[in-house]
Design a protein around this motif. Structure first.
Motif, PDB file in Angstrom:
ATOM      1  N   ASN A 177    -112.323  74.559 -58.971  1.00  0.00           N
ATOM      2  CA  ASN A 177    -112.723  73.383 -59.727  1.00  0.00           C
ATOM      3  C   ASN A 177    -113.715  72.612 -58.883  1.00  0.00           C
ATOM      4  N   LYS A 178    -114.957  72.470 -59.364  1.00  0.00           N
ATOM      5  CA  LYS A 178    -116.013  71.920 -58.511  1.00  0.00           C
ATOM      6  C   LYS A 178    -115.745  70.496 -58.045  1.00  0.00           C
ATOM      7  N   ILE A 179    -114.907  69.739 -58.777  1.00  0.00           N
ATOM      8  CA  ILE A 179    -114.632  68.374 -58.329  1.00  0.00           C
ATOM      9  C   ILE A 179    -113.707  68.345 -57.115  1.00  0.00           C
ATOM     10  N   LYS A 180    -113.119  69.502 -56.769  1.00  0.00           N
ATOM     11  CA  LYS A 180    -112.223  69.571 -55.617  1.00  0.00           C
ATOM     12  C   LYS A 180    -112.926  70.071 -54.351  1.00  0.00           C
ATOM     13  N   ARG A 181    -114.226  70.280 -54.443  1.00  0.00           N
ATOM     14  CA  ARG A 181    -114.961  70.707 -53.249  1.00  0.00           C
ATOM     15  C   ARG A 181    -114.912  69.637 -52.157  1.00  0.00           C
ATOM     16  N   VAL A 182    -114.867  70.090 -50.915  1.00  0.00           N
ATOM     17  CA  VAL A 182    -115.085  69.197 -49.776  1.00  0.00           C
ATOM     18  C   VAL A 182    -116.354  69.664 -49.078  1.00  0.00           C
ATOM     19  N   TYR A 183    -117.040  68.724 -48.445  1.00  0.00           N
ATOM     20  CA  TYR A 183    -118.399  68.992 -47.992  1.00  0.00           C
ATOM     21  C   TYR A 183    -118.553  68.930 -46.472  1.00  0.00           C
ATOM     22  N   ILE A 184    -119.593  69.610 -46.007  1.00  0.00           N
ATOM     23  CA  ILE A 184    -120.027  69.462 -44.616  1.00  0.00           C
ATOM     24  C   ILE A 184    -120.807  68.157 -44.565  1.00  0.00           C
ATOM     25  N   GLU A 185    -120.082  67.061 -44.327  1.00  0.00           N
ATOM     26  CA  GLU A 185    -120.683  65.736 -44.417  1.00  0.00           C
ATOM     27  C   GLU A 185    -119.998  64.767 -43.459  1.00  0.00           C
ATOM     28  N   LYS A 186    -120.649  63.661 -43.227  1.00  0.00           N
ATOM     29  CA  LYS A 186    -120.100  62.584 -42.408  1.00  0.00           C
ATOM     30  C   LYS A 186    -118.788  62.087 -43.011  1.00  0.00           C
ATOM     31  N   GLY A 187    -117.778  61.914 -42.150  1.00  0.00           N
ATOM     32  CA  GLY A 187    -116.507  61.363 -42.597  1.00  0.00           C
ATOM     33  C   GLY A 187    -115.472  62.382 -43.014  1.00  0.00           C
ATOM     34  N   ASN A 188    -115.864  63.653 -43.160  1.00  0.00           N
ATOM     35  CA  ASN A 188    -114.903  64.685 -43.564  1.00  0.00           C
ATOM     36  C   ASN A 188    -114.292  65.310 -42.309  1.00  0.00           C
TER      37      ASN A 188
END
Length: 229
Positions: A177-188
């Motif tokens: 489910n694309k809304i459950k993606r986590v990203y290579i981003e600040k704060g993760n």
């Protein structure tokens, strides 16, 4: 169908399009051919806003837009041109995610980076190779998404390039489910090893350049070692 099989559909589609893409072709045709090929190979749909292929050429390769806003332009491929293609096949909600930059010179696709005559294009693709090699050197299951974000963005800027992603990230987890993606981003601060698969997809340009470059693979850890899906 497993993740590796879906990803192979995307990889095989890129190899296919390299054999048929040519000057005079419309980007809408390139998108259509990619999407038809993925469906013929076993995809049943496209997970990213029902768009199977994001296609840009020329100076439009610097554009980074959400699938909600993306519209394929009617640009015509030139005899010397740069094209980015980003594919999103799925089958039974299992995703593939794969992108490549294709170079055409003198009317033909250049298969090997070293053979690209345009210095800016060749160096951009070599930089993508460096980034993926740096990922393999740096990442381990305990690395956080945020640590990877800072490390890679520093490497990009230190080498005179800019991260073009409209959200500033460099990839995401592969889920159903694309809304459950986590990203290579600040704060993760989640660890890479906490997810089954993740993409690495730096979209970059030379700071003073006119063209964008993208290379995307899906990665996973096997006994602590990073592997490409």
């Amino acid at each position: 169908m497993e993740h590796k099989e879906i990803q192979k559909i995307a990889k095989d589609t890129i190899e296919y399009i390299k054999t048929v893409i040519q000057p005079g072709m419309n980007l809408l045709d390139v998108r259509r051919m990619c999407e038809e090929k993925m469906l013929a190979l076993g995809a049943d749909s496209f997970w990213y806003h029902n768009i199977g292929a994001f296609v840009f050429s020329g100076e439009e390769t610097v554009l980074s837009v959400s699938g909600r806003k993306y519209k394929t332009s009617d640009r015509i491929i030139q005899g010397n041109d740069i094209i980015t293609i980003d594919l999103s096949p799925q089958h039974n909600k299992i995703w593939g995610d794969y992108a490549r930059t294709v170079i055409i010179e003198n009317g033909s696709v250049v298969q090997n980076i070293a053979d690209i005559r345009n210095d800016e294009w060749r160096n951009g693709l070599l930089m993508e190779e460096k980034l993926h090699n740096k990922l393999k050197e740096f990442a381990n299951p305990s690395t956080t998404f945020e640590e990877l974000f800072y490390y890679m963005n520093s490497f990009i800027s230190d080498n005179g390039y800019v991260n073009l992603d409209f959200l500033g990230n460099l990839g995401h987890s592969i889920v159903k489910n694309k809304i459950k993606r986590v990203y290579i981003e600040k704060g993760n601060r989640a660890k890479l090893g906490d997810v089954e698969f993740f993409t690495f997809e730096p979209h970059i340009k030379k700071a003073d350049g006119s063209f964008g470059y993208k290379k995307e693979n899906i990665y996973y850890f096997n006994n602590g070692e990073l592997k490409e899906l």
